[in-house]
Scaffold this motif. Structure first.
Motif, PDB file in Angstrom:
ATOM      1  N   ARG A 111       0.828  -1.205   0.000  1.00  0.00           N
ATOM      2  CA  ARG A 111       0.000   0.000   0.000  1.00  0.00           C
ATOM      3  C   ARG A 111       0.864   1.257   0.000  1.00  0.00           C
ATOM      4  O   ARG A 111       0.551   2.238  -0.674  1.00  0.00           O
ATOM      5  CB  ARG A 111      -0.924   0.001   1.228  1.00  0.00           C
ATOM      6  CG  ARG A 111      -1.813   1.232   1.320  1.00  0.00           C
ATOM      7  CD  ARG A 111      -2.941   1.063   2.296  1.00  0.00           C
ATOM      8  NE  ARG A 111      -2.499   0.928   3.675  1.00  0.00           N
ATOM      9  CZ  ARG A 111      -3.320   0.922   4.728  1.00  0.00           C
ATOM     10  NH1 ARG A 111      -4.629   1.016   4.539  1.00  0.00           N
ATOM     11  NH2 ARG A 111      -2.852   0.779   5.945  1.00  0.00           N
ATOM     12  N   ALA A 128       0.836   4.128  -2.889  1.00  0.00           N
ATOM     13  CA  ALA A 128       0.575   5.544  -2.621  1.00  0.00           C
ATOM     14  C   ALA A 128       1.681   6.414  -3.191  1.00  0.00           C
ATOM     15  O   ALA A 128       1.418   7.514  -3.721  1.00  0.00           O
ATOM     16  CB  ALA A 128       0.439   5.763  -1.117  1.00  0.00           C
ATOM     17  N   PRO A 135      -6.416   4.070  -5.184  1.00  0.00           N
ATOM     18  CA  PRO A 135      -6.534   3.042  -4.139  1.00  0.00           C
ATOM     19  C   PRO A 135      -7.822   2.239  -4.263  1.00  0.00           C
ATOM     20  O   PRO A 135      -8.816   2.697  -4.843  1.00  0.00           O
ATOM     21  CB  PRO A 135      -6.513   3.857  -2.847  1.00  0.00           C
ATOM     22  CG  PRO A 135      -7.056   5.191  -3.235  1.00  0.00           C
ATOM     23  CD  PRO A 135      -6.618   5.417  -4.653  1.00  0.00           C
ATOM     24  N   ARG A 191     -10.020   0.225   1.488  1.00  0.00           N
ATOM     25  CA  ARG A 191      -9.233   0.689   2.634  1.00  0.00           C
ATOM     26  C   ARG A 191      -7.837   1.159   2.237  1.00  0.00           C
ATOM     27  O   ARG A 191      -6.871   1.024   3.002  1.00  0.00           O
ATOM     28  CB  ARG A 191      -9.137  -0.401   3.691  1.00  0.00           C
ATOM     29  CG  ARG A 191     -10.501  -0.876   4.179  1.00  0.00           C
ATOM     30  CD  ARG A 191     -10.422  -1.517   5.525  1.00  0.00           C
ATOM     31  NE  ARG A 191     -11.678  -2.154   5.877  1.00  0.00           N
ATOM     32  CZ  ARG A 191     -11.932  -2.743   7.031  1.00  0.00           C
ATOM     33  NH1 ARG A 191     -10.993  -2.768   7.966  1.00  0.00           N
ATOM     34  NH2 ARG A 191     -13.095  -3.300   7.282  1.00  0.00           N
ATOM     35  N   GLY A 192      -7.705   1.672   1.038  1.00  0.00           N
ATOM     36  CA  GLY A 192      -6.445   2.248   0.612  1.00  0.00           C
ATOM     37  C   GLY A 192      -5.468   1.270   0.007  1.00  0.00           C
ATOM     38  O   GLY A 192      -4.393   1.675  -0.460  1.00  0.00           O
TER      39      GLY A 192
END
Length: 535
Positions: free
Chosen positions: A256, A260, A266, A269-270
């Motif tokens: 993740r 980012a 995303p 939840r990202g």
């Protein structure tokens, strides 16, 4: 080999390089700093205009004047049978103070899922020495069986115990463990190393350690390093390999973080939208191949954030893997180790590795009966909280007691205690013997007669202390009490009534007789009325 000094941007662990020639995906990169320091990286994304490079050692010290070289090959690991007994970093470099590994081969770590046509069906089992696994959710060779845990629960202790005790039973076959830890603290790393050295398990293990302060990008290649080493040992040297990956949550967090930094859109939840695909490239490297004696079995450990089993990481992992072992917080609060709850746990391939010739012929039926009895006893605990234990029937009380004994005698186990499958099944029968035979509906009569404990059978055959008369037979009258002679003389003796004359009655008795006789007169009077109506 060209060196480019066209770095346009540095973002987190990523370096963006412009105006390059054609560069391959996952290609290795060397970055030379102004002071001559060399850093390694890997191509994460490539296009005509820009190439994205992820740096293994972090981007500290890199500026736009640093030189970038593309090596034309992907990340490889040096493999050899001498890897057994060694401790390596997350990038495959020795960190145990020993010499460098002399490679027999250098293999790309990317790997691939096993071809479905070449994949052999998982069979036979691996003994972990833990009753909650061997008895209830047996691990089969070639299976991928994750452990779902939570923060603060002893999943690392369970992983170490499995690594120490795991073995193949019944045949003289080689067995080894590949242990990969990702994002762990220095304290946890020392704990792992000391435990392997103390028990002698290090001789048959390869350990990869990626620490929490190591670059996030290294965390992404650690499980692939471990699986590449496992594939070499399993399919080149015919060794049965158990791969333990802890903690896959740290791996997904690194994924993740990289997503980012790349400014990707995303998902849940990202996490990146390709999380499912990425996890599948790791999990699907477990299995057996036709014509090969070795096998790869996986136990990935996942710590669920907030104990949420619907979180994307355990949720997606459950879709790919063949079951799960759930570490329960309530059992942990009771002081039970290992706190593995059998009710939400599942091993979908269990029946392929148990039964006659592998574990024991009664294994499957005993497991089903333990599930049913423990589930009923566990449900009764909620009822007791409402109505109290006194309101339960004798049958329900036995199931309630069974649930407590099952947790205390079957699940509870010492951290260094190793139980064979015979001892596990013997303990199971001892617990089932506390229930009436009539409720053992998951086990056939022949199996009960063969394996039911003899002590319990003897207790059931003993005659009861009081023998009651059958319902069609009158019970014998109780014996008369002996009366002292003085009391007998003082008591008036009743005269025997004459045969034809009625006994003397008191006024009260006479009234009762008259009242009781009244309905008879009414009936006699009513009878002629009915006859007249018929005519």
């Amino acid at each position: 080999m060209k060196e480019y000094r066209t770095i346009s941007e540095i973002s987190g662990p990523l370096v963006f390089v412009e105006k390059t020639e054609e560069v391959g995906y996952n290609e290795l990169v060397h970055i030379t700093l102004a002071d001559g320091t060399l850093k390694r990286g890997q191509v994460l994304d490539t296009s005509k205009d820009v190439v994205v490079v992820q740096v293994f050692e972090g981007t500290a010290g890199i500026d736009k004047s640093s030189g970038v070289k593309f090596l034309g090959e992907t990340v490889k690991i040096a493999v050899s049978k001498d890897m057994l007994g060694r401790i390596l970093s997350g990038s495959g470099e020795p960190i145990d103070g020993g010499p460098s590994i002399i490679p027999e081969k250098r293999i790309e770590i990317t790997g691939a899922a096993i071809n479905p046509w070449a994949r052999d069906s998982p069979s036979e089992w691996i003994q972990t020495g833990i009753s909650a696994i061997d008895g209830m959710n047996t691990l089969v060779r070639g299976q991928k069986l994750p452990v779902f845990s939570g923060s603060g629960l002893p999943h690392n202790e369970i992983a170490l115990q499995i690594a120490r005790q795991a073995k193949v039973v019944g045949k003289d076959e080689d067995f080894a463990v590949v242990f990969a830890a990702m994002g762990i603290t220095h304290e946890e790393a020392q704990q792992f190393i000391k435990d392997f050295e103390r028990t002698g398990a290090l001789k048959r293990a390869v350990i990869f350690l990626n620490l929490a302060d190591d670059p996030a990008i290294e965390r992404l290649i650690t499980p692939r390093m471990a699986l590449t080493a496992a594939e070499y040992l399993a399919f080149e040297h015919d060794i049965h390999i158990l791969v333990i990956l802890t903690d896959m949550t740290n791996y997904c967090e690194a994924l993740r973080q990289i997503g980012a930094a790349r400014e990707e859109v995303p998902g849940r939840r990202g996490y990146p939208g390709y999380l499912y695909t990425d996890l599948a490239t790791i999990y699907e490297r477990a299995g057996r191949i036709k014509g090969k004696k070795g096998s790869i079995t996986q136990i990935p450990i996942i710590s669920m954030p907030d104990d949420d089993i619907t979180h994307p990481i355990p949720d997606l992992s459950a879709y790919i893997t063949e079951g799960q072992l759930v570490v329960d917080r309530n059992l942990h609060r009771k002081g039970i180790y290992p706190p593995l709850n059998p009710l939400p746990s599942l091993s979908r391939l269990m029946r392929l590795g148990i039964g006659a010739g592998m574990t024991r012929e009664d294994h499957d039926q005993v497991t089903n009966q333990l599930y049913a009895a423990y589930a009923e006893g566990n449900d009764l605990r909620g009822l007791v909280a409402i109505v109290g234990k006194e309101s339960l029937s004798d049958r329900d009380r036995k199931f309630l007691e069974f649930a407590d004994m099952y947790e205390d005698e079957f699940i509870r186990q010492g951290r260094d205690e190793e139980r064979g499958i015979g001892e596990t099944l013997q303990t199971a029968w001892k617990l089932l013997a506390t229930l009436p035979k009539a409720v053992l509906v998951k086990i056939d009569r022949e199996t009960i007669e063969k394996f039911y404990p003899k002590e319990a059978q003897a207790e059931e055959k003993e005659p009861p202390a009081e023998i009651k008369a059958p319902p069609h037979q009158k019970a014998a009258p109780p014996p008369k009490k002996a009366v002292p002679p003085k009391e007998a003389a003082a008591r008036p003796q009743a005269k025997a009534p004459a045969k034809k004359t009625a006994p003397a009655q008191s006024q009260g008795q006479a009234k009762v007789v008259k009242r009781s006789a009244q309905p008879a007169k009414v009936l006699k009077k009513a009878a002629p009325a009915k006859e007249e109506a018929k005519e």
